[in-house]
Design a protein around this motif. Structure first.
Motif, short mmCIF file in Angstrom:
data_model
loop_
_atom_site.label_atom_id
_atom_site.label_comp_id
_atom_site.label_asym_id
_atom_site.label_seq_id
_atom_site.Cartn_x
_atom_site.Cartn_y
_atom_site.Cartn_z
N GLY A 29 0.84 -1.19 0.00
CA GLY A 29 0.00 0.00 0.00
C GLY A 29 0.87 1.24 0.00
N ALA A 31 1.00 5.54 -0.54
CA ALA A 31 0.24 6.79 -0.60
C ALA A 31 1.06 7.88 -1.28
N GLN A 67 -0.49 -0.71 -4.50
CA GLN A 67 -1.89 -0.29 -4.40
C GLN A 67 -1.87 1.15 -3.91
N THR A 68 -2.13 2.10 -4.80
CA THR A 68 -1.88 3.50 -4.50
C THR A 68 -3.14 4.26 -4.10
N THR A 69 -2.94 5.26 -3.24
CA THR A 69 -3.99 6.18 -2.83
C THR A 69 -3.41 7.59 -2.83
N GLU A 71 -3.29 10.94 -0.50
CA GLU A 71 -3.56 11.36 0.88
C GLU A 71 -2.88 12.70 1.15
#
Length: 265
Positions: A29, A31, A67-69, A71
């Motif tokens: 994960g 960000a 798995q990018t977000t 923020e």
């Protein structure tokens, strides 16, 4: 015939054994945060930037899946410190942060002064700017800019001559409408924003603290990212530096003149 089949199977297993022995990277994960040339949204709605290109290249070279977000930086540091996020990008190490995160450097930079071209030459030094009482400067709230710049800002603050803006785009707009006559910025911040605001030709760039250096790196959670994965990512970053890939990425987003300086870490 049976012996030949067995022999073929043995050869196949032998050939694939080293690959199977390699540690799995899996899904991490990650960000991003929006800032200048590091990560920005293009007019068509897609995302681009130095950090995005670095992560895309890491995926190709390491087999890791990200798995990018998107923020805020505040949420990113909170999630990393509490073990709720695997990794992030372009982070600055401090003793406190290194307690919960590993850092893999991939560029360094420092703050510059951007002034309107219309200002007199006498304003082109720290003391010269201070000597003109009507001149003001804008910075992003809570940012640190290095010992020299922060001492200069303290003098301006004492005279009510500093605007603290929530983000860098707001800083540039204060410059654009003439509320301030200068801003402090990193090359990775100003390049796309000045272009988008149509101000590239209206400002001059001044280097008042050439000895400063702020190293940025991948940020890996010590709790969530195994050392073997950290080593794999570090090797990929070093290979990207050695084969010119990092330089090519920097040139794409900040131009050739600034790109080489980003590798001086």
């Amino acid at each position: 015939m049976l012996k030949q089949i067995v022999a073929c199977c043995v050869l196949a297993l032998t050939a694939t054994a080293p690959l199977a022995a390699q540690p799995e990277c899996g899904t991490l994960g990650l960000a991003f945060y929006e800032l200048g040339a590091l990560y920005y949204q293009k007019p068509d709605g897609s995302w681009a930037g130095i950090d995005k290109d670095v992560v895309d290249e890491l995926a190709k070279r390491t087999g890791c899946q990200f798995q990018t977000t998107l923020e805020s930086r505040v949420r990113i540091w909170t999630q990393l410190s509490t073990g709720k996020l695997d990794m992030s990008v372009s982070g600055i190490p401090t003793p406190e942060r290194e307690k919960f995160a590993r850092f893999i450097p991939y560029f360094t930079t420092r703050n510059y002064v951007l002034q309107l071209n219309s200002l007199p030459a006498s304003a082109g030094t720290p003391d010269g700017f201070l000597a003109i009482p009507d001149y003001k400067v804008a910075v992003v709230k809570s940012f640190k800019h290095g010992t020299d710049y922060d001492a200069w800002l303290d003098k301006l603050r004492a005279q009510g001559r500093v605007f603290d803006a929530p983000d860098f785009r707001s800083v540039v707009r204060l410059l654009k409408i003439g509320r301030v006559q200068a801003v402090l910025a990193l090359p990775t911040s100003w390049v796309p924003v000045l272009e988008q605001e149509g101000m590239t030709a209206e400002v001059r760039v001044l280097d008042w603290s050439p000895k400063d250096s702020v190293v940025h790196g991948l940020i890996l959670s010590r709790e969530r990212v195994p050392p073997a994965t950290a080593d794999r990512l570090a090797k990929a970053i070093q290979d990207m530096r050695d084969d010119g890939t990092l330089l090519a990425i920097f040139k794409r987003h900040v131009g050739a003149e600034m790109a080489a300086a980003l590798l001086n870490y």
